[in-house]
Scaffold this active site. Structure first.
Site, PDB file in Angstrom:
ATOM      1  N   LYS A  89       0.827  -1.217   0.000  1.00 32.58           N
ATOM      2  CA  LYS A  89       0.000   0.000   0.000  1.00 32.58           C
ATOM      3  C   LYS A  89       0.858   1.263   0.000  1.00 32.58           C
ATOM      4  O   LYS A  89       0.658   2.171   0.791  1.00 32.58           O
ATOM      5  CB  LYS A  89      -0.990  -0.010   1.169  1.00 32.58           C
ATOM      6  N   ARG A  90       1.804   1.327  -0.927  1.00 33.42           N
ATOM      7  CA  ARG A  90       2.655   2.495  -1.028  1.00 33.42           C
ATOM      8  C   ARG A  90       1.912   3.621  -1.735  1.00 33.42           C
ATOM      9  O   ARG A  90       1.013   3.371  -2.551  1.00 33.42           O
ATOM     10  CB  ARG A  90       3.933   2.158  -1.803  1.00 33.42           C
TER      11      ARG A  90
END
Lengths: 282, 282
Positions: A89-90
Site C-alpha cells: 500500500k505504497r
C-alpha cells in the site's frame, strides 16, 4: 500483467490468493521462512497467487526482509506460474514513487503492488513504467471506518457517487494498459457489485472474506466480471493459521484453501451458485 | 510527541527538517551512509529534524535498511534532541497497522511516522498506542494531481469543504493527544492558510518548498500557529544535493539549510516578514 494472472487462475482453476502474513508469535514453528515455504508447498495446487503483507516482514527488521526474499524465491522455484502480490500500500509521487516501484518490482520482485492513489495520477503512473508488472489501487476497503473518507459523497446531483467511486474511475483511465486493478473489500457486497457493474474491466483484489465477515459465494458473484473471472479473493489468517499445530498447520492451510476455492468456483457455475438461495424459496 | 518537536525547534531556533533521501546515483561519494552522516554533522546546528524517506532505502534492499539504521543511530549519537520523521506513508488497519507502527517506531526507531488515513480512524489509532511517538496524516499534498481525489467537494452546501478538509478534521479528533499532525504541501498556500485557520492545534509537516515551487516566507506565515510555531518545513533535494562536489556537498547543505532557516524565521518576526511586501507599495 493481469493476463498472466488470468492464465494462472484458469490453469489452477482457483481464484484464491493466500496471504503470507506471518507474525513470529503466531507461527507454530520457530522458523518463519520454513513456515512460509511449508504453506506454499501445501497450497500451491489449489491457489493461483500469494500476497505478502509487507508490514509483517518490516516488523522483523532486516531479518524480515531476508524472509521476504526467501519466500518470493521459493514461490518462483516451486510455483513459477503463480502471481506474487506485494501488499505494501505504497503511495507517493515523482522520484519517490519510482523508488517505491523499483523496490517492489525489482528489489523484491513482486508482480503486482498495492498502492494508494490519494495523491492522484501522479502516484499511479510511476508504477506503470515496469513492463509485465501491475498495481491494485486501494479503493473500497473492508474495515468499519472505511466510511470516514471513502464514503463521502462527491456529487451533489447523485448521492451514490462517493470518494471510492472516483478512485475506481482512475483505474479506467488506464484500462488499455491491463495493468491497473482495484482493491475492493468483501464486507460491503453491494458496493462490490456496484463497482463491478460500473467497471467491467479492472481486476479486483478482494480481501475481507472469512475472519472479517465477507461471504465467499456472494463475493464471487458480485466480484466476477462477465467472463466469470477477473478477481482474486485473498485469505490470510483463515488459511495460514487454520491450525496452530506444528504437525498439521500446512495440511489444514491446504484444506482451507481448497474449501475457499470450491466455494468460489461453485458460486460461479451456471446457476450452480444460486442453489442455496433458490432453496430458501422452495 | 509534538511537544518534544516544539522544544527542539525552539532550542535550534529552526523549523527546518532535512529530508535524507539519498539515491546512490546522485550521492557525490561512494558511501551512502557516510554521505548521510556528513549531511547530519554539517546541518545539525541549523535544523531541528530529519526526515528519512523510506522509498530510497527500500530501493537499496537489505543494504538500504542497514544504511537507514546507521543513519538514525547517527542522529541519536550526534543530535539526540532532534526529531526523526519516518516518511513511509503507511496505511493499513488492525494488526497490520500495528505491525507497521511497531516497525517504524520500534524496529527503525523513528519519532513520527507519516501515514495515510484513507481507511479512516482504523488506520490512525493503532499508531497512537506508542507513548512518546506521533504521526503526520497525509492531508493536502504538493503535487499537481493531488486535485484528483483531495479536491473533491464533499459538502453540497459549502463548495469549500473538500476531501482533504475531512482528513484534516480527523486530526482534531485526537487533538488532546498531541500526537497527530498533518502533511500539508507548500505549493497551495491558500489551502495551507485555510487549514491552519480551521485547525489551530495540529502540527504541520510542510513539503514542497524550493524545488517544487513553494515560497518559504509565505509558507511560514501561512503554516505557523498563533504562537508562531507548530510546523516543520522539509527540504530534501534542495539541501542534500546543493552541491554535487564531494569536497563541499556538506558545507553547501549547511548553507542551504541556514538560508531556509533564516527565511522562515524572518518571515515570522513581528512585522519583519512583511517588509518585502510592504516595500512594493511604497
Amino acid at each position: 500483467m493481469f493476463e498472466r494472472l488470468d492464465t494462472a487462475a484458469r490453469k489452477m482453476e482457483s481464484f484464491v490468493c493466500v496471504g503470507l502474513d506471518p507474525t513470529p508469535e503466531r507461527v507454530p514453528i520457530d522458523d518463519v521462512l520454513a513456515f512460509n515455504k511449508a504453506i506454499i508447498d501445501a497450497t500451491k495446487d489449489v491457489v493461483s497467487a500469494y500476497k505478502t503483507q509487507f508490514a509483517y516482514y518490516e516488523l522483523m527488521g532486516i531479518e524480515g526482509f531476508r524472509i521476504l526474499e526467501g519466500t518470493i524465491q521459493h514461490i518462483r522455484d516451486v510455483a513459477p506460474d503463480h502471481v506474487v502480490v506485494g501488499d505494501a500500500k505504497r503511495g507517493d509521487i515523482s522520484t519517490t514513487a519510482t523508488a517505491y516501484a523499483t523496490a517492489l518490482f525489482e528489489t523484491w520482485g513482486v508482480d503486482i503492488a498495492t498502492i494508494y492513489a490519494y495523491q492522484g495520477t501522479d502516484s499511479v503512473e510511476p508504477f506503470l513504467q515496469y513492463p509485465g508488472k501491475g498495481v491494485y489501487i486501494v479503493c473500497r476497503t473492508s474495515n468499519p471506518s472505511s466510511r470516514d473518507i471513502q464514503d463521502l459523497v462527491v456529487d451533489c446531483t447523485d448521492q451514490k457517487v462517493q470518494v471510492f467511486d472516483r478512485v475506481a474511475d482512475m483505474a479506467d483511465l488506464y484500462a488499455g494498459s491491463e495493468n491497473v486493478g482495484l482493491v475492493v473489500g468483501a464486507t460491503y457486497p453491494d458496493d462490490l457489485r456496484a463497482l463491478r457493474m460500473k467497471h467491467p474491466e479492472p481486476h479486483f483484489l478482494i480481501p475481507g472474506v472469512g475472519a472479517q465477515g465477507g461471504d465467499a459465494e456472494e463475493t464471487a458473484r458480485a466480484g466476477a466480471n462477465e467472463q466469470g473471472g477477473g478477481f482474486l479473493v485473498n485469505s490470510s489468517r483463515g488459511i495460514i493459521y487454520a491450525s496452530s499445530n506444528p504437525e498439521d498447520f500446512d495440511i489444514e492451510a491446504r484444506n482451507e484453501s481448497e474449501k475457499l476455492k470450491n466455494l468460489l468456483n461453485n458460486a460461479l457455475k451456471p446457476n450452480g451458485g444460486f442453489k442455496a438461495e433458490t432453496l430458501t424459496f422452495e
